[in-house]
Design an enzyme around this catalytic site. Structure first.
Site, short mmCIF file in Angstrom:
data_model
loop_
_atom_site.label_atom_id
_atom_site.label_comp_id
_atom_site.label_asym_id
_atom_site.label_seq_id
_atom_site.Cartn_x
_atom_site.Cartn_y
_atom_site.Cartn_z
N ASP A 96 -14.24 -13.95 -22.42
CA ASP A 96 -14.48 -12.51 -22.57
C ASP A 96 -13.53 -11.72 -21.68
OD1 ASP A 96 -16.93 -12.94 -24.23
OD2 ASP A 96 -17.67 -13.82 -22.38
N HIS A 111 -23.42 -13.45 -21.31
CA HIS A 111 -22.44 -13.77 -22.36
C HIS A 111 -23.12 -13.53 -23.71
CE1 HIS A 111 -19.10 -15.71 -24.36
NE2 HIS A 111 -19.94 -16.49 -24.98
#
Lengths: 437, 437
Positions: A249, A277
């Site tokens: 990410d 996440h």
């Protein structure tokens, strides 16, 4: 860290193993094996692609004191003595690295990076311990065969197995990639339960047999809560040794900021992924920098930063699946390498990296006793510290609260796996990132 | 090298491009583009994952003289100046690397190895030029997105396209992986024809637009004859710059000898794969060494060496497919890396490596004008020389004759693609290696 309340069948094991912690390592290791819960201790299969009677002329002399390698694979079953040869005698001591989900696509990239020396350097010999499932055992053999055929000089041992109690023996790194994918109609709560059980067992196994300072990176989803479950089941291993991977990410966020600013991605720094996440994660533009300047001074399009930026980061995996037809195994494995390197090399001055870590003692006011992605720095010894000088404004605070609330809800949902009583699941919505299994 | 007779439609192009070879590179490059055969010159699509109006604040100043990058992808469209910054100003000059079949699994491993610096070193910036098909174009975009998200500092340019005349522009390396897989009921002759056409076109494209000293490694099967077709269609590029990949076979042979001898694979050297990348290939144990001794002195089991050894090497791919369910993409890409590294680093003293290369002037009595795997040494400048001091006994000679006969038959089979008249196909049997597409 609060010691988790574990299920009764494991109490004795944990009690005794903590009593034994001052004994000699060798004895300790043997006792721990003996104490392993028998119901889970299916032996790893012993596989050797050369039969003993086929080995005709062992050239390398059997070195005294070479430890047993009962579940070695093929050419990795031969004995060797790194100190005996000119090219290898300056090498560091071998490290043991476990990889779960070893027959999957992410591992298929990662294992070869580890073996090549790209991750731990050209003087660090490694042993790879591959954990798979009963169903994937043949595929594990295939992976081990491809590792054989790659002739990597630094890769000295490869073993394969399906019991974490075998595979995690003495490991210094555990890269936990394997997890059940979500089936049709499966809710996030179901997934938390199914995968949570895997990570509870793996936590127990790490606690029983891994190096006391093992570093654990959880990749299998939902990775934050899996990491929490894992660390709760491994009370003898420091909680700060457990990480949930949010580095992909972070990397994606850096790329999107670079694209927006029209710069190469090496100009972007100080990017934090905060929280879970999942789609509640917070890619932080407030503290991020481009060419050393705050991103907000470089990219004036506030609406883009506040909305599209996060969407672009989060939708990346879904777009990739649409285009490429598969999930992003290659870039995920690159981000695992980045996560490891960030812990074993000093963080560049003024910069940081994101990792999902245990929140106890955090300086940001985030609830304790969860695994939350935060900005970290390392001096390269495998540990990290949290970065203190970050700005948290109202907009950022509000988003942190949302992802924190989700992680607290996930925690309630897996209370039966962390030893904290009965689970109560009230997850409001599906927050799985698109394109993730 | 005999100049191949090409089909009439390309005659003018080739004639003029050879006339132009003394003109300035820039002019030459432009003229060559203009002279490109129009029927084949479908422009590469221009793709950029950031729209021009989304780029708000270009931080890096536009550098004068930066060349156009019309088919760049995403963040790789930004301009940069490596000489302007402390960390990059000591880097070497950027090299252009083309990879065909870029959306396939072998490339999916290889591209990330190239981008990481593992192959060409930590001070060698690279541009990747990805060649795919109309059908795979979206997947190419997916691959380029994953390369973006990997944030490799050395990877400065990525472009994607489906015309080799665009993609091969100025490339210094062409790694030709893409080939049509064999369909049901398809004979080797059909495969030779279908893939031969691809490699004939790619040879023409390399001849027209690539660096005059481009190194070409052909991986797509049948790779020896594809490499022959390719070099015949590129008369302006030295024939010795073309390689057919037999390195995976060599690596597998080394591993099998190590297993049999009970030594680690780094003790095995001087292994040659002779001939065709097919079941007629000859893994050479006669000249191979283990710990510096002839293999025949270490492994006394002559029956094993003469029969099982070769079978084990050749059946490896098939066993892998059975176990792992996929073909060996990871170890194939490792062997491509090995093949490149063998050309850019000096070969260790006394050792050699195998590569399928053009036979003209070979010292082994092998027929001229084919591509045949032979033992090579390099001083690390990208070229190689054939090793002279190898032993060829009657057993080895007989096997060399068989694989040579096959390559001569394959050559007759593709005469229409090498400009040598009408094809005549008398391939006696299917010699595709098990587990290969």
């Amino acid at each position: 860290m609060a010691v988790a309340q574990l299920s009764p069948s494991y109490t004795e094991t944990r009690f005794l193993s903590s009593q034994l912690s001052s004994a000699s390592t060798r004895l300790y290791s043997r006792r721990r094996q003996a104490l392993r819960p028998s119901s889970k201790a299916r032996n790893a299969k012993i596989v050797c692609s050369v039969a003993p009677n086929e080995v005709q002329a062992p050239i390398t002399p059997q070195t005294k004191g070479t430890r047993n390698k009962p579940d070695c694979f093929g050419v990795f079953c031969v004995t060797y003595d790194l100190k005996a040869e000119e090219e290898t005698k300056s090498w560091k001591k071998l490290i043991n690295i476990a990889v779960s989900g070893a027959a999957g696509m992410i591992s298929n990239h990662l294992l070869f990076k580890l073996a090549s020396g790209e991750v731990f350097g050209p003087d660090q010999p490694i042993a790879l311990k591959l954990l798979g499932s009963e169903r994937s055992f043949q595929a594990l053999e295939g992976v081990a065969m491809e590792l054989e055929d790659s002739l990597y000089p630094l890769l000295r041992e490869v073993s394969i197995g399906i019991s974490p109690y075998e595979v995690f023996q003495d490991v210094e790194w555990a890269l936990l990639i394997g997890a059940k994918p979500r089936g049709p109609g499966m809710e996030r709560a179901d997934l938390l339960d199914i995968n949570g059980q895997i990570f509870a067992e793996q936590g127990k196994a790490l606690n029983a047999v891994a190096s006391r300072n093992v570093k654990v990176i959880v990749v299998g989803n939902p990775c934050n809560t899996n990491a929490l479950i894992c660390l709760k089941n491994a009370p003898d291993i420091p909680a700060k040794n457990f990480h949930a991977l949010t580095r992909l990410d972070e990397n994606r966020a850096k790329c999107q900021l670079a694209l927006k600013a029209g710069v190469f991605y090496d100009k972007v720094s100080n990017v934090t992924i905060w929280g879970n996440h999942s789609t509640t994660q917070v890619p932080d533009f407030l503290n991020a920098r481009i060419n050393g300047l705050p991103v907000t001074e470089v990219i004036k399009d506030t609406a883009w930063l506040e909305k599209e930026f996060t969407e672009k980061v989060q939708k990346r995996g879904g777009v990739l699946i649409q285009k490429w037809g598969r999930s992003s195994a290659a870039s995920t494995s690159v981000s695992i390498v980045d996560a490891i390197k960030s812990l074993i090399t000093p963080t560049p001055k003024g910069d940081w990296f994101s990792s999902g870590v245990y929140t106890n003692g955090n300086p940001y006011g985030i609830a304790e006793d969860i695994v939350f992605s935060m900005p970290c720095r390392s001096d390269g010894n495998g540990d990290y510290e949290l970065v203190k000088d970050v700005i948290i404004d109202d907009f950022l605070r509000e988003r942190l609260k949302k992802t924190e609330a989700e992680l607290l809800a996930e925690k309630r949902c897996v209370a039966h796996l962390t030893g904290e009583g009965n689970a109560y699941c009230d997850l409001p919505e599906d927050t799985m990132l698109p394109g993730e299994m």
